[in-house]
Design an enzyme around this catalytic site. Structure first.
Site, PDB file in Angstrom:
ATOM      1  N   LYS A  10       0.131  -0.902  -0.338  1.00  0.00           N
ATOM      2  CA  LYS A  10      -0.076   0.308   0.358  1.00  0.00           C
ATOM      3  C   LYS A  10       1.919   1.161   0.009  1.00  0.00           C
ATOM      4  O   LYS A  10       2.205   1.061   0.023  1.00  0.00           O
ATOM      5  CB  LYS A  10      -0.934  -0.170   1.493  1.00  0.00           C
ATOM      6  CG  LYS A  10      -1.889  -1.423   0.824  1.00  0.00           C
ATOM      7  CD  LYS A  10      -2.808  -1.343   2.293  1.00  0.00           C
ATOM      8  CE  LYS A  10      -3.442  -2.200   2.179  1.00  0.00           C
ATOM      9  NZ  LYS A  10      -4.321  -2.464   3.264  1.00  0.00           N
ATOM     10  N   TYR A  50     -12.065  -3.219  -3.860  1.00  0.00           N
ATOM     11  CA  TYR A  50     -12.633  -2.960  -2.554  1.00  0.00           C
ATOM     12  C   TYR A  50     -13.813  -3.164  -2.234  1.00  0.00           C
ATOM     13  O   TYR A  50     -14.494  -2.858  -1.681  1.00  0.00           O
ATOM     14  CB  TYR A  50     -12.056  -1.543  -1.785  1.00  0.00           C
ATOM     15  CG  TYR A  50     -10.735  -2.136  -1.218  1.00  0.00           C
ATOM     16  CD1 TYR A  50     -10.142  -3.429   0.261  1.00  0.00           C
ATOM     17  CD2 TYR A  50      -9.378  -1.547  -1.145  1.00  0.00           C
ATOM     18  CE1 TYR A  50      -8.954  -3.534   0.384  1.00  0.00           C
ATOM     19  CE2 TYR A  50      -8.490  -1.804  -0.891  1.00  0.00           C
ATOM     20  CZ  TYR A  50      -8.552  -2.374  -0.029  1.00  0.00           C
ATOM     21  OH  TYR A  50      -6.661  -3.082   0.252  1.00  0.00           O
ATOM     22  N   ASN A 113      -2.033   0.155   6.829  1.00  0.00           N
ATOM     23  CA  ASN A 113      -1.591  -0.999   7.457  1.00  0.00           C
ATOM     24  C   ASN A 113      -0.408  -1.976   6.634  1.00  0.00           C
ATOM     25  O   ASN A 113      -0.664  -2.752   6.675  1.00  0.00           O
ATOM     26  CB  ASN A 113      -3.118  -2.479   8.127  1.00  0.00           C
ATOM     27  CG  ASN A 113      -4.034  -2.444   6.963  1.00  0.00           C
ATOM     28  OD1 ASN A 113      -3.454  -2.069   5.812  1.00  0.00           O
ATOM     29  ND2 ASN A 113      -4.542  -3.110   7.136  1.00  0.00           N
ATOM     30  N   HIS A 116      -2.049  -5.493   1.652  1.00  0.00           N
ATOM     31  CA  HIS A 116      -3.557  -6.356   1.211  1.00  0.00           C
ATOM     32  C   HIS A 116      -3.342  -7.473   0.251  1.00  0.00           C
ATOM     33  O   HIS A 116      -2.040  -8.228   0.284  1.00  0.00           O
ATOM     34  CB  HIS A 116      -4.064  -5.223   0.220  1.00  0.00           C
ATOM     35  CG  HIS A 116      -4.850  -6.219  -0.523  1.00  0.00           C
ATOM     36  ND1 HIS A 116      -6.489  -6.568   0.201  1.00  0.00           N
ATOM     37  CD2 HIS A 116      -4.840  -7.300  -1.551  1.00  0.00           C
ATOM     38  CE1 HIS A 116      -7.036  -7.067  -0.688  1.00  0.00           C
ATOM     39  NE2 HIS A 116      -6.437  -7.698  -1.952  1.00  0.00           N
ATOM     40  N   GLU A 127      -8.856 -10.012  -7.728  1.00  0.00           N
ATOM     41  CA  GLU A 127      -7.897  -9.544  -7.704  1.00  0.00           C
ATOM     42  C   GLU A 127      -7.131  -9.325  -8.838  1.00  0.00           C
ATOM     43  O   GLU A 127      -6.032  -7.920  -9.035  1.00  0.00           O
ATOM     44  CB  GLU A 127      -7.766  -9.011  -6.384  1.00  0.00           C
ATOM     45  CG  GLU A 127      -8.564  -9.128  -5.518  1.00  0.00           C
ATOM     46  CD  GLU A 127      -8.407  -9.525  -4.158  1.00  0.00           C
ATOM     47  OE1 GLU A 127      -7.176  -9.834  -3.444  1.00  0.00           O
ATOM     48  OE2 GLU A 127      -9.197  -9.277  -3.266  1.00  0.00           O
TER      49      GLU A 127
HETATM   50  P1  IDP Z   1      -7.880  -7.086   5.568  1.00  0.00           P
HETATM   51  O1  IDP Z   1      -6.512  -6.080   4.620  1.00  0.00           O
HETATM   52  O2  IDP Z   1      -7.224  -7.755   6.489  1.00  0.00           O
HETATM   53  O3  IDP Z   1      -8.069  -8.235   4.837  1.00  0.00           O
HETATM   54  P2  IDP Z   1     -10.443  -5.896   5.376  1.00  0.00           P
HETATM   55  O4  IDP Z   1     -11.424  -6.083   6.452  1.00  0.00           O
HETATM   56  O5  IDP Z   1     -10.911  -6.689   4.004  1.00  0.00           O
HETATM   57  O6  IDP Z   1      -8.625  -6.164   5.587  1.00  0.00           O
HETATM   58  O7  IDP Z   1     -10.283  -4.755   5.095  1.00  0.00           O
HETATM   59  C1  IDP Z   1      -9.919  -3.467   3.761  1.00  0.00           C
HETATM   60  C2  IDP Z   1      -8.943  -2.834   4.804  1.00  0.00           C
HETATM   61  O8  IDP Z   1      -9.805  -1.570   4.990  1.00  0.00           O
HETATM   62  C3  IDP Z   1      -7.829  -3.145   5.665  1.00  0.00           C
HETATM   63  O9  IDP Z   1      -6.404  -3.674   5.455  1.00  0.00           O
HETATM   64  C4  IDP Z   1      -7.518  -1.580   5.709  1.00  0.00           C
HETATM   65  O10 IDP Z   1      -6.387  -0.761   5.225  1.00  0.00           O
HETATM   66  C5  IDP Z   1      -8.946  -0.287   5.972  1.00  0.00           C
HETATM   67  N1  IDP Z   1     -10.086  -0.455   7.012  1.00  0.00           N
HETATM   68  C6  IDP Z   1     -10.448  -2.094   7.657  1.00  0.00           C
HETATM   69  N2  IDP Z   1     -11.647  -1.942   8.409  1.00  0.00           N
HETATM   70  C7  IDP Z   1     -10.907  -0.474   9.456  1.00  0.00           C
HETATM   71  C8  IDP Z   1     -11.561  -0.182   9.934  1.00  0.00           C
HETATM   72  O11 IDP Z   1     -12.613  -0.160  10.986  1.00  0.00           O
HETATM   73  N3  IDP Z   1     -10.583   1.087   9.920  1.00  0.00           N
HETATM   74  C9  IDP Z   1     -10.130   1.362   9.541  1.00  0.00           C
HETATM   75  N4  IDP Z   1      -9.767   1.091   8.079  1.00  0.00           N
HETATM   76  C10 IDP Z   1     -10.191  -0.539   8.066  1.00  0.00           C
HETATM   77 MG    MG Z   2      -9.467  -8.001   2.969  1.00  0.00          MG
END
Ligand code: IDP
Ligand code: MG
Length: 157
Positions: A10, A50, A113, A116, A127
């Site tokens: 990212k 997304y 974070n 992905h 994807e």
């Molecule tokens: P993942 O990346 O671990 O699969 P997902 O639930 O698919 O997590 O969410 C996609 C992305 O959206 C996350 O990696 C993060 O960057 C963002 N995200 C998800 N939930 C939150 C939240 O509650 N607060 C802020 N950002 C979030």
């Molecule tokens: Mg995800």
């Protein structure tokens, strides 16, 4: 029996100079890179990527973040590559992610974070087609160490 998954480094990973560190972890694990590019991806593509989160409150900020700068898209191949990469990446909230994982070792944020990783075979298929729509961008090759990384008889039969 080898599986493919889509990994994105990212914008925070790119801006923090962590491309090499994260690629090294993937390579050292024994996973094979079959596609790799750095690009600032168009909003439409990121929105589609997304789209499962369309109704979630964080969706607009997520799309904004993911289009804010260059991203590295990587196609990875290996046995159970999807699950292995999800484990390597760690929990979504970097503050909760276990030490030893990419997020656990390198990040402090829920949203920023770093990485992905596709979460299912269906997601990986969708994807990979989005980020590597031109199949010539993926390379068919066999890493020379393959038979040392796996037990050929037990695991690659
Ligand atoms: P993942 O990346 O671990 O699969 P997902 O639930 O698919 O997590 O969410 C996609 C992305 O959206 C996350 O990696 C993060 O960057 C963002 N995200 C998800 N939930 C939150 C939240 O509650 N607060 C802020 N950002 C979030
Ligand atoms: Mg995800």
């Amino acid at each position: 029996m080898l599986e493919r998954t889509l990994i994105l480094l990212k914008p925070d990973a790119v801006q923090r100079g962590l491309i090499g560190e994260i690629l090294q972890r993937i390579e050292k694990k024994g996973l094979q890179i079959v596609g790799l590019k750095l690009r600032q991806f168009p909003r439409k593509l990121v929105e589609e990527h997304y789209s499962v989160h369309k109704e979630r409150p964080f969706y607009p900020k997520l799309v904004q973040f993911m289009t804010s700068g260059p991203v590295v898209a990587i196609a990875i191949e290996g046995k159970e590559a999807i699950e292995v990469m999800r484990k390597l990446i760690g929990k979504t909230n970097s503050r909760q992610a276990e030490p030893g994982t990419i997020r656990g070792d390198l990040g402090m944020s829920f949203s920023n974070n770093l990485v992905h990783g596709s979460d299912s075979p269906e997601a990986a298929k969708k994807e990979l087609a989005l980020f590597f729509s031109d199949a010539t961008e993926l390379c068919e090759w066999t890493q020379p160490a393959l038979e040392w990384i796996y037990s050929v008889q037990e695991e690659l039969a």
